[in-house]
Design a protein around this motif. Structure first.
Motif, PDB file in Angstrom:
ATOM      1  N   GLU A  82       0.814  -1.217   0.000  1.00 40.22           N
ATOM      2  CA  GLU A  82       0.000   0.000   0.000  1.00 40.22           C
ATOM      3  C   GLU A  82       0.850   1.270   0.000  1.00 40.22           C
ATOM      4  O   GLU A  82       0.406   2.313  -0.455  1.00 40.22           O
ATOM      5  CB  GLU A  82      -0.946   0.022   1.195  1.00 40.22           C
ATOM      6  CG  GLU A  82      -2.097  -0.943   1.049  1.00 40.22           C
ATOM      7  CD  GLU A  82      -3.119  -0.809   2.164  1.00 40.22           C
ATOM      8  OE1 GLU A  82      -2.781  -0.273   3.238  1.00 40.22           O
ATOM      9  OE2 GLU A  82      -4.259  -1.232   1.945  1.00 40.22           O
ATOM     10  N   ASP A  83       2.082   1.192   0.514  1.00 39.03           N
ATOM     11  CA  ASP A  83       2.896   2.399   0.650  1.00 39.03           C
ATOM     12  C   ASP A  83       4.278   2.311  -0.004  1.00 39.03           C
ATOM     13  O   ASP A  83       5.067   3.245   0.082  1.00 39.03           O
ATOM     14  CB  ASP A  83       3.068   2.747   2.129  1.00 39.03           C
ATOM     15  CG  ASP A  83       3.783   1.648   2.912  1.00 39.03           C
ATOM     16  OD1 ASP A  83       3.855   0.501   2.423  1.00 39.03           O
ATOM     17  OD2 ASP A  83       4.280   1.938   4.012  1.00 39.03           O
ATOM     18  N   PRO A 119       4.161   8.140  -2.625  1.00 38.93           N
ATOM     19  CA  PRO A 119       3.695   9.388  -2.010  1.00 38.93           C
ATOM     20  C   PRO A 119       2.291   9.301  -1.412  1.00 38.93           C
ATOM     21  O   PRO A 119       1.923  10.112  -0.574  1.00 38.93           O
ATOM     22  CB  PRO A 119       3.712  10.385  -3.175  1.00 38.93           C
ATOM     23  CG  PRO A 119       3.533   9.538  -4.393  1.00 38.93           C
ATOM     24  CD  PRO A 119       4.228   8.240  -4.078  1.00 38.93           C
ATOM     25  N   VAL A 120       1.491   8.324  -1.855  1.00 34.85           N
ATOM     26  CA  VAL A 120       0.133   8.121  -1.355  1.00 34.85           C
ATOM     27  C   VAL A 120      -0.113   6.622  -1.258  1.00 34.85           C
ATOM     28  O   VAL A 120       0.624   5.821  -1.831  1.00 34.85           O
ATOM     29  CB  VAL A 120      -0.932   8.763  -2.286  1.00 34.85           C
ATOM     30  CG1 VAL A 120      -0.808  10.266  -2.320  1.00 34.85           C
ATOM     31  CG2 VAL A 120      -0.857   8.185  -3.681  1.00 34.85           C
ATOM     32  N   GLU A 121      -1.183   6.251  -0.552  1.00 35.85           N
ATOM     33  CA  GLU A 121      -1.538   4.836  -0.489  1.00 35.85           C
ATOM     34  C   GLU A 121      -2.127   4.403  -1.824  1.00 35.85           C
ATOM     35  O   GLU A 121      -2.815   5.171  -2.486  1.00 35.85           O
ATOM     36  CB  GLU A 121      -2.529   4.582   0.644  1.00 35.85           C
ATOM     37  CG  GLU A 121      -1.874   4.610   2.005  1.00 35.85           C
ATOM     38  CD  GLU A 121      -2.794   4.086   3.101  1.00 35.85           C
ATOM     39  OE1 GLU A 121      -3.899   3.589   2.811  1.00 35.85           O
ATOM     40  OE2 GLU A 121      -2.390   4.182   4.262  1.00 35.85           O
ATOM     41  N   VAL A 122      -1.838   3.153  -2.199  1.00 35.77           N
ATOM     42  CA  VAL A 122      -2.285   2.619  -3.480  1.00 35.77           C
ATOM     43  C   VAL A 122      -3.040   1.309  -3.276  1.00 35.77           C
ATOM     44  O   VAL A 122      -3.100   0.782  -2.168  1.00 35.77           O
ATOM     45  CB  VAL A 122      -1.083   2.391  -4.425  1.00 35.77           C
ATOM     46  CG1 VAL A 122      -0.396   3.688  -4.776  1.00 35.77           C
ATOM     47  CG2 VAL A 122      -0.101   1.394  -3.824  1.00 35.77           C
ATOM     48  N   ILE A 123      -3.595   0.787  -4.359  1.00 33.41           N
ATOM     49  CA  ILE A 123      -4.303  -0.497  -4.337  1.00 33.41           C
ATOM     50  C   ILE A 123      -3.370  -1.531  -4.985  1.00 33.41           C
ATOM     51  O   ILE A 123      -3.317  -1.636  -6.217  1.00 33.41           O
ATOM     52  CB  ILE A 123      -5.639  -0.403  -5.099  1.00 33.41           C
ATOM     53  CG1 ILE A 123      -6.481   0.752  -4.539  1.00 33.41           C
ATOM     54  CG2 ILE A 123      -6.394  -1.727  -5.012  1.00 33.41           C
ATOM     55  CD1 ILE A 123      -7.691   1.105  -5.381  1.00 33.41           C
ATOM     56  N   PRO A 124      -2.607  -2.273  -4.182  1.00 34.66           N
ATOM     57  CA  PRO A 124      -1.575  -3.177  -4.725  1.00 34.66           C
ATOM     58  C   PRO A 124      -2.097  -4.206  -5.713  1.00 34.66           C
ATOM     59  O   PRO A 124      -1.449  -4.484  -6.720  1.00 34.66           O
ATOM     60  CB  PRO A 124      -1.006  -3.868  -3.484  1.00 34.66           C
ATOM     61  CG  PRO A 124      -1.397  -3.019  -2.339  1.00 34.66           C
ATOM     62  CD  PRO A 124      -2.660  -2.315  -2.726  1.00 34.66           C
TER      63      PRO A 124
END
Length: 159
Positions: A82-83, A119-124
């Motif tokens: 996620e990060d 830089p932001v949380e993502v959807i892995p």
């Protein structure tokens, strides 16, 4: 004149001081700049390979571009969290040369790894990767910002 004693150590290192927080952030930023410089301009040493990356945001995605010349895409392992993104690869020697015949050897062969903070949380699980001409491009959708979160409760009053 007597020299003042240093503050005692507590849970956060030296005695907590709001002015020290700014210094800590400055020190972290200086370390980040030196690490970035080293990863770009200092040659790999003792089994470490440098992977140059660009990270940017575009159309609701975080894009990670990594230069991996001379690496077979089948030898690249990508893990998306996620990060952060973890890249691992192995670059094999393209030819065997007897050591007494080598005049200079500057190219790196061996294991390469790099952790890239996002830089932001993502959807892995929705990440996609493409590899062309030694450039690995990973597109990861950004996670929608959540509401404030938490659970609101009512306050009981005594009348």
């Amino acid at each position: 004149m007597k020299r003042p004693e240093l503050p005692e150590r507590r849970g956060r290192g030296l005695w907590w001081n709001p002015w020290m927080m700014g210094i800590d952030r400055l020190q972290e930023e200086i370390s980040r700049v030196f690490d970035d410089f080293a990863s770009r301009f200092v040659p790999p040493v003792l089994g470490g390979g440098a992977v140059s990356v660009d990270v940017y945001r575009k159309d609701g995605n975080v894009i990670v571009e990594a230069e991996m010349p001379g690496i077979d895409p089948r030898d690249v392992d990508i893990k998306v969290y996620e990060d952060k993104v973890l890249l691992r690869a192995e670059k094999g020697a393209s030819r065997e040369v007897e050591s007494e015949d080598v005049i200079r050897s500057e190219r790196y062969y061996g294991k390469i790894s790099r952790v890239i903070s996002l830089p932001v949380e993502v959807i892995p699980e929705k990440a996609k990767a493409k590899f062309k001409n030694g450039l690995l491009v990973i597109a990861i959708p950004e996670k929608e910002p959540e509401e404030e979160g938490g659970y609101r409760i009512n306050i009981e009053t005594e009348d």
